[in-house]
Motif scaffolding. Structure first.
Motif, mmCIF file in Angstrom:
data_model
loop_
_atom_site.group_PDB
_atom_site.id
_atom_site.type_symbol
_atom_site.label_atom_id
_atom_site.label_comp_id
_atom_site.label_asym_id
_atom_site.label_seq_id
_atom_site.Cartn_x
_atom_site.Cartn_y
_atom_site.Cartn_z
ATOM 1 N N LEU A 43 0.821 -1.203 0.000
ATOM 2 C CA LEU A 43 0.000 0.000 0.000
ATOM 3 C C LEU A 43 0.862 1.263 0.000
ATOM 4 C CD1 LEU A 43 -2.962 0.842 0.067
ATOM 5 C CD2 LEU A 43 -2.913 0.590 2.548
ATOM 6 N N GLU A 92 4.022 0.918 -3.127
ATOM 7 C CA GLU A 92 3.618 0.753 -4.528
ATOM 8 C C GLU A 92 2.433 1.636 -4.932
ATOM 9 O OE1 GLU A 92 5.406 -1.004 -6.676
ATOM 10 O OE2 GLU A 92 6.753 -1.696 -5.086
ATOM 11 N N PHE A 93 1.730 2.171 -3.937
ATOM 12 C CA PHE A 93 0.558 2.973 -4.268
ATOM 13 C C PHE A 93 0.642 4.391 -3.697
ATOM 14 C CE2 PHE A 93 -0.785 -1.337 -4.999
ATOM 15 C CZ PHE A 93 -1.537 -1.237 -6.160
ATOM 16 N N LEU A 94 0.676 4.529 -2.387
ATOM 17 C CA LEU A 94 0.621 5.868 -1.791
ATOM 18 C C LEU A 94 1.813 6.735 -2.193
ATOM 19 C CD1 LEU A 94 -0.745 5.144 1.811
ATOM 20 C CD2 LEU A 94 -2.000 5.688 -0.282
ATOM 21 N N MET A 107 2.087 7.626 -5.975
ATOM 22 C CA MET A 107 0.971 8.462 -6.410
ATOM 23 C C MET A 107 0.920 9.791 -5.664
ATOM 24 S SD MET A 107 -1.903 5.468 -6.690
ATOM 25 C CE MET A 107 -3.040 6.122 -7.905
ATOM 26 N N LEU A 123 -6.211 8.975 1.308
ATOM 27 C CA LEU A 123 -6.757 7.646 1.028
ATOM 28 C C LEU A 123 -8.002 7.404 1.870
ATOM 29 C CD1 LEU A 123 -6.798 4.878 -0.284
ATOM 30 C CD2 LEU A 123 -5.103 4.126 1.417
ATOM 31 N N CYS A 127 -1.513 0.378 6.810
ATOM 32 C CA CYS A 127 -0.177 0.782 6.371
ATOM 33 C C CYS A 127 0.913 0.298 7.319
ATOM 34 C CB CYS A 127 -0.097 2.302 6.233
ATOM 35 S SG CYS A 127 -1.066 2.940 4.843
ATOM 36 N N LEU A 184 -10.342 -1.090 -1.557
ATOM 37 C CA LEU A 184 -9.023 -0.762 -2.110
ATOM 38 C C LEU A 184 -8.966 -1.048 -3.609
ATOM 39 C CD1 LEU A 184 -6.674 -2.082 0.728
ATOM 40 C CD2 LEU A 184 -7.245 0.302 0.201
ATOM 41 N N PHE A 239 -8.046 1.911 -6.231
ATOM 42 C CA PHE A 239 -6.811 1.844 -7.004
ATOM 43 C C PHE A 239 -6.981 1.199 -8.385
ATOM 44 C CE2 PHE A 239 -5.095 2.145 -2.616
ATOM 45 C CZ PHE A 239 -4.443 3.354 -2.778
ATOM 46 N N ASN A 251 -7.692 -1.927 -9.152
ATOM 47 C CA ASN A 251 -7.266 -3.319 -9.300
ATOM 48 C C ASN A 251 -8.336 -4.206 -8.671
ATOM 49 O OD1 ASN A 251 -6.698 -2.911 -6.584
ATOM 50 N ND2 ASN A 251 -4.496 -2.897 -6.845
ATOM 51 N N TRP A 291 -5.576 -7.759 -3.260
ATOM 52 C CA TRP A 291 -5.361 -7.418 -1.851
ATOM 53 C C TRP A 291 -5.522 -8.633 -0.951
ATOM 54 C CZ3 TRP A 291 -2.847 -3.167 -1.238
ATOM 55 C CH2 TRP A 291 -2.950 -2.173 -2.205
#
Length: 109
Positions: free
Chosen positions: A15, A18-20, A23, A30, A45, A59, A63, A65, A70
């Motif tokens: 999370l 690779e995402f927060l 981005m 979030l 997190c 999620l 995102f 996906n 997840w």
């Protein structure tokens, strides 16, 4: 089964890393976008909370996906922890398989 000695990436690591971070999204943002409480996001997190089906669906929607992504990330971590924690592994290894004898009354297919 999970045959690796290396701990898999956790939901929290995924999370955040690779995402927060890529981005440029904060935990607060979030929480606002997902409708999850900020404390819930923070616990995810920090790997203090496991992903549930509901959270996985949220999620996935946020995102773009899948919920499976997840849930599988959580599943890999859970299995690794069970197999690499001595007291848990000892309990697992005490389990005995149930052996059944072939029934003589079965009709061959």
């Amino acid at each position: 089964m999970l045959d690796t000695k290396r701990k898999p990436v956790t939901v929290g690591e995924m999370l955040v890393e690779e995402f927060l971070e890529p981005m440029g999204i904060t935990q607060t943002e979030l929480a606002e976008k997902s409708g999850l409480p900020r404390k819930h996001v923070n616990e995810l997190c920090r790997n203090r909370r496991a992903v549930t089906a509901d959270t996985a669906l949220i999620l996935g929607r946020v995102f773009g996906n899948s919920a499976d992504f997840w849930l599988n990330t959580q599943r890999r971590t859970d299995l690794w922890e069970a197999l690499n924690t001595p007291t848990r592994l000892s309990r697992i290894e005490r389990a005995q398989p149930i052996r059944t004898e072939p029934s003589l009354n079965r009709i061959a297919s």
